[in-house]
Motif scaffolding. Structure first.
Motif, PDB file in Angstrom:
ATOM      1  N   MET A 160      11.420  -2.418 -20.600  1.00  0.00           N
ATOM      2  CA  MET A 160      10.561  -2.203 -19.427  1.00  0.00           C
ATOM      3  C   MET A 160      10.311  -3.539 -18.723  1.00  0.00           C
ATOM      4  SD  MET A 160       7.270   0.245 -19.377  1.00  0.00           S
ATOM      5  CE  MET A 160       5.997  -0.998 -19.355  1.00  0.00           C
ATOM      6  N   SER A 161      10.401  -3.540 -17.361  1.00  0.00           N
ATOM      7  CA  SER A 161      10.243  -4.828 -16.670  1.00  0.00           C
ATOM      8  C   SER A 161       8.761  -5.160 -16.481  1.00  0.00           C
ATOM      9  CB  SER A 161      10.959  -4.795 -15.327  1.00  0.00           C
ATOM     10  OG  SER A 161      10.410  -3.785 -14.543  1.00  0.00           O
ATOM     11  N   ILE A 162       8.457  -6.445 -16.476  1.00  0.00           N
ATOM     12  CA  ILE A 162       7.087  -6.882 -16.259  1.00  0.00           C
ATOM     13  C   ILE A 162       6.924  -7.180 -14.772  1.00  0.00           C
ATOM     14  CG2 ILE A 162       6.768  -7.838 -18.568  1.00  0.00           C
ATOM     15  CD1 ILE A 162       7.169 -10.620 -17.170  1.00  0.00           C
ATOM     16  N   PRO A 163       5.698  -7.164 -14.247  1.00  0.00           N
ATOM     17  CA  PRO A 163       5.515  -7.485 -12.827  1.00  0.00           C
ATOM     18  C   PRO A 163       6.034  -8.899 -12.536  1.00  0.00           C
ATOM     19  CG  PRO A 163       3.464  -6.720 -13.819  1.00  0.00           C
ATOM     20  CD  PRO A 163       4.443  -6.900 -14.936  1.00  0.00           C
ATOM     21  N   HIS A 164       6.626  -9.068 -11.355  1.00  0.00           N
ATOM     22  CA  HIS A 164       7.216 -10.388 -11.073  1.00  0.00           C
ATOM     23  C   HIS A 164       6.164 -11.447 -10.747  1.00  0.00           C
ATOM     24  CE1 HIS A 164       6.718  -9.547  -6.816  1.00  0.00           C
ATOM     25  NE2 HIS A 164       7.390  -8.418  -6.957  1.00  0.00           N
ATOM     26  N   GLY A 165       5.046 -11.029 -10.224  1.00  0.00           N
ATOM     27  CA  GLY A 165       3.980 -12.001  -9.950  1.00  0.00           C
ATOM     28  C   GLY A 165       4.307 -12.995  -8.850  1.00  0.00           C
ATOM     29  N   ILE A 166       5.286 -12.654  -7.985  1.00  0.00           N
ATOM     30  CA  ILE A 166       5.653 -13.577  -6.896  1.00  0.00           C
ATOM     31  C   ILE A 166       4.806 -13.216  -5.663  1.00  0.00           C
ATOM     32  CG2 ILE A 166       7.574 -14.531  -5.505  1.00  0.00           C
ATOM     33  CD1 ILE A 166       8.010 -14.764  -8.577  1.00  0.00           C
ATOM     34  N   LYS A 167       3.897 -14.108  -5.314  1.00  0.00           N
ATOM     35  CA  LYS A 167       3.052 -13.835  -4.146  1.00  0.00           C
ATOM     36  C   LYS A 167       3.562 -14.566  -2.925  1.00  0.00           C
ATOM     37  CE  LYS A 167      -1.069 -13.261  -6.980  1.00  0.00           C
ATOM     38  NZ  LYS A 167      -0.670 -14.118  -8.122  1.00  0.00           N
ATOM     39  N   ARG A 168       4.320 -15.626  -3.143  1.00  0.00           N
ATOM     40  CA  ARG A 168       4.956 -16.379  -2.050  1.00  0.00           C
ATOM     41  C   ARG A 168       6.317 -16.844  -2.536  1.00  0.00           C
ATOM     42  NH1 ARG A 168      -0.131 -20.038  -1.353  1.00  0.00           N
ATOM     43  NH2 ARG A 168       0.037 -19.442  -3.514  1.00  0.00           N
ATOM     44  N   LEU A 169       7.317 -16.710  -1.647  1.00  0.00           N
ATOM     45  CA  LEU A 169       8.683 -17.091  -2.027  1.00  0.00           C
ATOM     46  C   LEU A 169       9.167 -18.191  -1.098  1.00  0.00           C
ATOM     47  CD1 LEU A 169      11.279 -16.133  -3.723  1.00  0.00           C
ATOM     48  CD2 LEU A 169      11.963 -15.043  -1.589  1.00  0.00           C
ATOM     49  N   GLY A 170       9.883 -19.160  -1.651  1.00  0.00           N
ATOM     50  CA  GLY A 170      10.579 -20.145  -0.815  1.00  0.00           C
ATOM     51  C   GLY A 170      12.066 -19.840  -0.864  1.00  0.00           C
ATOM     52  N   VAL A 171      12.755 -19.980   0.268  1.00  0.00           N
ATOM     53  CA  VAL A 171      14.211 -19.824   0.291  1.00  0.00           C
ATOM     54  C   VAL A 171      14.785 -21.082   0.923  1.00  0.00           C
ATOM     55  CG1 VAL A 171      16.171 -18.494   1.169  1.00  0.00           C
ATOM     56  CG2 VAL A 171      14.102 -17.293   0.438  1.00  0.00           C
ATOM     57  N   LEU A 172      15.684 -21.742   0.207  1.00  0.00           N
ATOM     58  CA  LEU A 172      16.296 -22.963   0.732  1.00  0.00           C
ATOM     59  C   LEU A 172      17.735 -22.680   1.134  1.00  0.00           C
ATOM     60  CD1 LEU A 172      15.485 -26.047   1.001  1.00  0.00           C
ATOM     61  CD2 LEU A 172      17.109 -26.378  -0.839  1.00  0.00           C
ATOM     62  N   GLY A 173      18.020 -22.870   2.427  1.00  0.00           N
ATOM     63  CA  GLY A 173      19.345 -22.552   2.963  1.00  0.00           C
ATOM     64  C   GLY A 173      19.237 -21.281   3.784  1.00  0.00           C
ATOM     65  N   ALA A 174      19.513 -21.399   5.089  1.00  0.00           N
ATOM     66  CA  ALA A 174      19.412 -20.221   5.971  1.00  0.00           C
ATOM     67  C   ALA A 174      20.799 -19.817   6.464  1.00  0.00           C
ATOM     68  CB  ALA A 174      18.474 -20.517   7.142  1.00  0.00           C
ATOM     69  N   GLY A 175      21.781 -19.886   5.554  1.00  0.00           N
ATOM     70  CA  GLY A 175      23.128 -19.403   5.892  1.00  0.00           C
ATOM     71  C   GLY A 175      23.198 -17.906   5.663  1.00  0.00           C
ATOM     72  N   GLN A 176      24.417 -17.420   5.417  1.00  0.00           N
ATOM     73  CA  GLN A 176      24.610 -15.976   5.217  1.00  0.00           C
ATOM     74  C   GLN A 176      23.696 -15.459   4.115  1.00  0.00           C
ATOM     75  OE1 GLN A 176      29.092 -14.952   5.474  1.00  0.00           O
ATOM     76  NE2 GLN A 176      29.037 -16.728   4.148  1.00  0.00           N
ATOM     77  N   VAL A 234      15.492  -9.223   2.525  1.00  0.00           N
ATOM     78  CA  VAL A 234      15.136  -8.179   1.541  1.00  0.00           C
ATOM     79  C   VAL A 234      13.812  -8.494   0.842  1.00  0.00           C
ATOM     80  CG1 VAL A 234      17.488  -7.326   1.134  1.00  0.00           C
ATOM     81  CG2 VAL A 234      16.597  -9.175  -0.312  1.00  0.00           C
ATOM     82  N   SER A 235      13.505  -9.782   0.700  1.00  0.00           N
ATOM     83  CA  SER A 235      12.241 -10.151   0.044  1.00  0.00           C
ATOM     84  C   SER A 235      11.051  -9.750   0.916  1.00  0.00           C
ATOM     85  CB  SER A 235      12.191 -11.665  -0.212  1.00  0.00           C
ATOM     86  OG  SER A 235      13.301 -12.059  -0.969  1.00  0.00           O
ATOM     87  N   ALA A 236      11.186 -10.003   2.227  1.00  0.00           N
ATOM     88  CA  ALA A 236      10.080  -9.675   3.136  1.00  0.00           C
ATOM     89  C   ALA A 236       9.981  -8.168   3.364  1.00  0.00           C
ATOM     90  CB  ALA A 236      10.272 -10.395   4.472  1.00  0.00           C
ATOM     91  N   LEU A 237      11.133  -7.494   3.463  1.00  0.00           N
ATOM     92  CA  LEU A 237      11.115  -6.070   3.805  1.00  0.00           C
ATOM     93  C   LEU A 237      10.857  -5.184   2.588  1.00  0.00           C
ATOM     94  CD1 LEU A 237      11.538  -3.925   6.003  1.00  0.00           C
ATOM     95  CD2 LEU A 237      13.973  -3.941   5.441  1.00  0.00           C
ATOM     96  N   HIS A 238      11.598  -5.405   1.513  1.00  0.00           N
ATOM     97  CA  HIS A 238      11.494  -4.496   0.364  1.00  0.00           C
ATOM     98  C   HIS A 238      10.450  -4.963  -0.647  1.00  0.00           C
ATOM     99  CE1 HIS A 238      14.836  -2.155   1.812  1.00  0.00           C
ATOM    100  NE2 HIS A 238      15.541  -3.270   1.967  1.00  0.00           N
ATOM    101  N   ALA A 239      10.483  -6.256  -1.014  1.00  0.00           N
ATOM    102  CA  ALA A 239       9.504  -6.741  -2.007  1.00  0.00           C
ATOM    103  C   ALA A 239       8.157  -7.024  -1.334  1.00  0.00           C
ATOM    104  CB  ALA A 239      10.028  -7.983  -2.704  1.00  0.00           C
ATOM    105  N   LYS A 240       8.154  -7.059   0.021  1.00  0.00           N
ATOM    106  CA  LYS A 240       6.917  -7.284   0.801  1.00  0.00           C
ATOM    107  C   LYS A 240       6.234  -8.601   0.411  1.00  0.00           C
ATOM    108  CE  LYS A 240       5.791  -2.411   1.822  1.00  0.00           C
ATOM    109  NZ  LYS A 240       7.156  -2.048   1.987  1.00  0.00           N
ATOM    110  N   VAL A 241       7.048  -9.628   0.216  1.00  0.00           N
ATOM    111  CA  VAL A 241       6.531 -10.935  -0.198  1.00  0.00           C
ATOM    112  C   VAL A 241       6.645 -11.916   0.975  1.00  0.00           C
ATOM    113  CG1 VAL A 241       7.077 -12.910  -1.670  1.00  0.00           C
ATOM    114  CG2 VAL A 241       7.074 -10.636  -2.637  1.00  0.00           C
ATOM    115  N   PRO A 242       5.608 -12.670   1.288  1.00  0.00           N
ATOM    116  CA  PRO A 242       5.714 -13.702   2.325  1.00  0.00           C
ATOM    117  C   PRO A 242       6.763 -14.755   1.942  1.00  0.00           C
ATOM    118  CG  PRO A 242       3.427 -13.310   1.750  1.00  0.00           C
ATOM    119  CD  PRO A 242       4.253 -12.577   0.734  1.00  0.00           C
ATOM    120  N   VAL A 243       7.585 -15.127   2.922  1.00  0.00           N
ATOM    121  CA  VAL A 243       8.714 -16.018   2.652  1.00  0.00           C
ATOM    122  C   VAL A 243       8.617 -17.265   3.519  1.00  0.00           C
ATOM    123  CG1 VAL A 243      11.233 -16.231   2.773  1.00  0.00           C
ATOM    124  CG2 VAL A 243      10.221 -14.030   2.166  1.00  0.00           C
TER     125      VAL A 243
END
Ligand SMILES: NC(=O)c1ccc[n+]([C@@H]2O[C@H](COP(=O)([O-])OP(=O)(O)OC[C@H]3O[C@@H](n4cnc5c(N)ncnc54)[C@H](O)[C@@H]3O)[C@@H](O)[C@H]2O)c1
Length: 313
Positions: free
Chosen positions: A1-17, A25-34
């Motif tokens: 069984m998976s545990i909650p991810h606990g990610i309230k804010r995500l950083g993404v480095l690199g804005a390529g493909q 997908v993080s903002a739309l599906h996981a609903k996490v601020p990026v």
């Protein structure tokens, strides 16, 4: 069984493909601020306009409510440095496929991002253990508590391109829904469990691989694409016949040349193939000379407007 991810804010480095798709997908599906960062302002604006286009398309096709699209878009902000991402709970690195670059970036992550954040890489082929080794502060023993804590946060989270698409062609074929989860020798169980839960929150399914060159996906795929380019190089068949053989003969949705340059990029294909070659010292993985020449000429495929095919738009 998976545990909650606990990610309230995500950083993404690199804005390529890839980075753009992961932010989407993080903002739309996981609903996490990026927070999205790239060294190139041009890449950031190209990435954001792609996100706008994809959201507008989903709304116009009735797949998404306009208000949900607006909420997802509002969750994506840009950051002008790694420093500006210091408070995130997880950062996903999606810069070019280069070991030295990734090791330098992870050293910077370890120094600047909060000490309990997960440090994930979207690498297609580079050893996660090698990247994790880079975050250990100089002079600290690799088996000591400090090294264990920091390198335990590093993980491979390998999304597939195009990340925003979750195609279901029929009951048998489901594409682009995969995330490959790769543990470094040092990765902690908590990091693995939370990373899996986060990928699932993004709407993805997870498969795990050992930390071998190319992991399962590219240890199998990239030699196939490389061999297809060698066939073209030797004149065994034309570009169109190579691709047609796999589309019409083997039920592949696209041929290997199309796949390499439409969905991956020939520069990334070459880097992965070089990693397989160096990582195994096995001559069967030597990169095709034609692949090298295409990259020398910057004919990288769709992302540069020309590869074995031409792209007008
Ligand atoms: N293309 C694919 O099919 C695919 C699939 C899975 C994983 N990957 C992996 O994802 C990563 C990125 O691939 P991509 O296809 O998005 O490449 P890309 O060339 O489209 O994008 C790379 C981005 O990284 C940025 N960048 C480079 N150095 C940087 C730095 N020091 N700081 C900030 N930004 C920097 C570039 O400006 C560029 O926008 C690679 O490791 C690749 O192997 C690619």
């Amino acid at each position: 069984m998976s545990i909650p991810h606990g990610i309230k804010r995500l950083g993404v480095l690199g804005a390529g493909q890839m980075g753009t798709g992961i932010a989407f997908v993080s903002a739309l599906h996981a609903k996490v601020p990026v927070l999205l960062h790239d060294k190139s302002a041009h890449q950031i604006s190209k990435g954001l306009s792609l996100i706008d286009k994809l959201l507008a398309k989903d709304v116009s096709k009735g797949r998404l409510q306009a208000s949900d699209a607006a909420d997802a878009r509002a969750r994506i902000q840009t950051a002008d440095s790694v420093e500006a991402m210091r408070d995130v709970d997880m950062v996903v690195e999606a810069v070019s496929e280069n070991l030295d670059l990734k090791r330098a970036i992870f050293r910077e992550f370890a120094a600047k991002i909060r000490p309990d954040a997960i440090l994930a890489t979207n690498t297609s082929s580079i050893s996660i253990t090698k990247i994790a080794g880079a975050v250990i502060p100089e002079g600290e023993p690799a088996a000591g508590e400090v090294a264990k804590a920091v390198s335990g946060r590093v993980v491979g989270l390998h999304f597939f391109n195009p990340v925003p698409v979750m195609w279901r062609v029929d009951a048998m074929y489901e594409y682009q829904k995969l995330v490959e989860l790769i543990s470094a020798v040092q990765t902690s169980q908590d990091t693995l469990d939370r990373s899996r839960a986060f990928a699932e929150a993004c709407g993805k399914e997870v498969a795990t691989s050992q930390d071998v060159p190319g992991f399962v996906s590219n240890a199998l795929l990239m030699p196939f694409i490389n061999e297809a380019i060698m066939c073209l190089e030797k004149g065994v068949a034309t570009r169109d016949d190579i691709d047609k053989t796999f589309r019409l003969g083997m039920a592949h949705p696209m041929g290997p040349l199309q796949l390499g340059e439409l969905l991956i990029g020939l520069d990334t294909c070459l880097s992965i193939q070089q990693t397989l070659y160096k990582g195994t010292s096995d001559s069967k993985y030597r990169p095709s000379v034609l692949l090298e020449r295409m990259v020398d000429a910057q004919y990288l495929g769709k992302k540069s407007g020309r590869g074995f095919y031409e792209y007008n738009n």
